[in-house]
Design a protein around this motif. Structure first.
Motif, PDB file in Angstrom:
ATOM      1  N   GLY A 158      41.066  31.954  39.614  1.00  0.00           N
ATOM      2  CA  GLY A 158      42.521  31.985  39.070  1.00  0.00           C
ATOM      3  C   GLY A 158      43.124  31.019  38.979  1.00  0.00           C
ATOM      4  O   GLY A 158      42.703  29.788  38.822  1.00  0.00           O
ATOM      5  N   TRP A 195      45.995  34.973  34.435  1.00  0.00           N
ATOM      6  CA  TRP A 195      46.287  33.902  35.444  1.00  0.00           C
ATOM      7  C   TRP A 195      45.753  32.727  34.970  1.00  0.00           C
ATOM      8  O   TRP A 195      46.310  31.541  35.043  1.00  0.00           O
ATOM      9  N   ILE A 213      52.558  29.751  41.672  1.00  0.00           N
ATOM     10  CA  ILE A 213      51.248  29.295  42.132  1.00  0.00           C
ATOM     11  C   ILE A 213      50.782  27.794  41.931  1.00  0.00           C
ATOM     12  O   ILE A 213      50.350  27.237  42.979  1.00  0.00           O
ATOM     13  N   PHE A 267      45.814  31.694  48.779  1.00  0.00           N
ATOM     14  CA  PHE A 267      45.823  32.399  47.627  1.00  0.00           C
ATOM     15  C   PHE A 267      44.491  33.205  47.398  1.00  0.00           C
ATOM     16  O   PHE A 267      44.297  34.237  46.839  1.00  0.00           O
ATOM     17  N   ARG A 291      44.503  36.220  49.465  1.00  0.00           N
ATOM     18  CA  ARG A 291      45.286  37.287  48.744  1.00  0.00           C
ATOM     19  C   ARG A 291      44.906  37.786  47.632  1.00  0.00           C
ATOM     20  O   ARG A 291      44.843  38.897  47.377  1.00  0.00           O
ATOM     21  N   PHE A 292      44.347  37.182  46.762  1.00  0.00           N
ATOM     22  CA  PHE A 292      43.644  37.678  45.660  1.00  0.00           C
ATOM     23  C   PHE A 292      42.327  37.924  45.322  1.00  0.00           C
ATOM     24  O   PHE A 292      41.951  38.901  44.618  1.00  0.00           O
ATOM     25  N   ASP A 293      41.500  37.322  46.434  1.00  0.00           N
ATOM     26  CA  ASP A 293      40.025  37.535  46.121  1.00  0.00           C
ATOM     27  C   ASP A 293      39.707  38.364  47.372  1.00  0.00           C
ATOM     28  O   ASP A 293      38.301  38.800  47.591  1.00  0.00           O
TER      29      ASP A 293
END
Length: 434
Positions: free
Chosen positions: A192, A219, A39, A54, A57-59
């Protein structure tokens, strides 16, 4: 069956490793390194595009403009519940008061006529502050990071917190309101590892920072470890933890409530009671059954209390209990004993110590005037919590006259020759007649 296990150390001898006897949650930073390194590299090489991807994807939300507009922050403050604002203002007032007393003055030492060394305290130039927003919007962490940085004299402050799908990809409004209240104008909807990489490399509208502080998930913590050196960091703070040292004077309802208060943070949070009293242990177990059933985050708390990182530790006396809590080195340590202040004074290892029945950890989380960004995972044996000092660095300023240099020149040349560094000595003799 009890919600929390028991660990009996009453028959333990001096060979027992108390730190190992009270295990912590599995928080394997090394296992996360490959994914987090990838990342960070993506952010370094691809910049803003990687951050946006990102976040999606993550949030679960795409944010193309990661910097929060000033008018959005001001609107959040204007719409803030008056009672919440009053609580924030009081917390800020108390924290500013304690931070003001932490400011260190320059130390000047005169070693002889014309020979002066000044130990100067200099604020860090630019800092990046991270505020979690996953399981809970930790608005109090805004205060705990910003106030000591401002008090230290940091001139440039940037803050990042995860984008919230519920709020159109912006940072949680309460966090934005706190930023506006404190005069923080540079806020990014980035969470993150990518947030830490953004700070470290200077990506998009965010210029690189010198220091990153603030708690976060694995993370975030792993990114801080990987990027340490590229940036300064405060600590690698993992899941929250509370230890309570109590004798038979402890109030079971208070103790249970305080164990629950930290278990509420995270399924990996640690809640540990160290007590001399079997009666108190049984009463606390009963209180936990009653109080957990009545609280909001029952599943999360039950997981935390039932994990290997939590437990009731029975000890034969308070001397042994003190040895256990010093070995454990908890982030938060409460003392619920007779003569609590005396026992607290003998504690070496804790992020923060809460003395007596009316100083619960929750007080420190918000309004005590102390800081709640503290070392975890046993790091309190060598590290301190966030303070004004974390946002300053020391510089020695050496000011010698010709006469003062002449007085010590022979010693400098002798020591340089002893180290076979004649150039060092020559830098003296070129100034001073031998």
């Amino acid at each position: 069956m009890s919600l929390i296990r028991r660990i009996d150390l009453r028959d333990a001898d001096s060979s027992v490793d108390y730190r190992a006897a009270v295990p912590r949650a599995d928080f394997d930073i090394e296992a996360a390194v490959p994914a987090v390194h990838a990342i960070c590299e993506e952010v370094r090489t691809r910049g803003l595009d990687a951050i946006v991807e990102f976040g999606e994807r993550f949030d679960g939300v795409r944010v193309d403009d990661i910097r929060v507009a000033p008018e959005v922050m001001q609107a959040a403050l204007d719409n803030l519940d008056p009672d919440i604002r009053a609580g924030l203002e009081e917390s800020i007032r108390r924290l500013r008061a304690t931070c003001a007393n932490e400011v260190e003055q320059d130390a000047v030492t005169d070693l002889g006529p014309g020979a002066r060394v000044t130990h100067r305290k200099v604020p860090v130039g630019r800092v990046g502050l991270y505020v979690p927003g996953g399981l809970a919007p930790l608005v109090s962490s805004v205060l705990m990071n910003v106030v000591p940085a401002q008090t230290a004299g940091v001139e440039s402050i940037a803050l990042a917190s995860p984008p919230q799908k519920e709020f159109g990809g912006s940072v949680h409004p309460t966090i934005l309101a706190a930023c506006a209240l404190l005069g923080v104008e540079e806020v990014y909807a980035v969470g993150g590892a990518q947030a830490i990489a953004m700070f470290a490399y200077g990506v998009g509208p965010c210029q690189r920072v010198d220091l990153v502080t603030g708690p976060g998930n694995i993370w975030v913590v792993t990114a801080k470890r990987i990027l340490k050196g590229q940036i300064g960091i405060d600590s690698e703070a993992g899941p929250t933890e509370i230890a309570i040292l109590a004798d038979d004077t402890g109030n079971a309802a208070y103790v249970a409530a305080d164990l629950i208060s930290q278990a509420e943070h995270d399924p990996l949070a640690a809640s540990v009671l160290v007590t001399t009293s079997e009666r108190l242990a049984a009463d606390v177990e009963h209180e936990l059954e009653q109080q957990v059933a009545a609280t909001k985050h029952t599943d999360r708390i039950t997981t935390s209390l039932g994990g290997r990182q939590s437990g009731i530790v029975l000890v034969r006396d308070l001397e042994q209990g003190l040895d256990v809590v010093n070995a454990y080195a908890a982030e938060h340590l409460e003392i619920h004993t007779e003569d609590a202040a005396d026992w607290a004074a003998r504690v070496r290892n804790a992020g923060a110590i809460f003395v007596g029945p009316y100083a619960p950890v929750s007080l420190g989380d918000y309004c005590a005037g102390s800081n709640h960004v503290l070392p975890t995972a046993g790091c309190a044996c060598h590290s301190s919590g966030l303070s004004v000092r974390a946002f300053t660095k020391s510089v020695h300023v050496i000011d010698y006259s010709a006469a003062a240099l002449d007085e010590v020149a022979g010693h400098v040349v002798t020591l340089a020759e002893a180290e076979d560094l004649p150039g060092h000595g020559a830098a003296i003799t070129v100034r001073v007649a031998r």
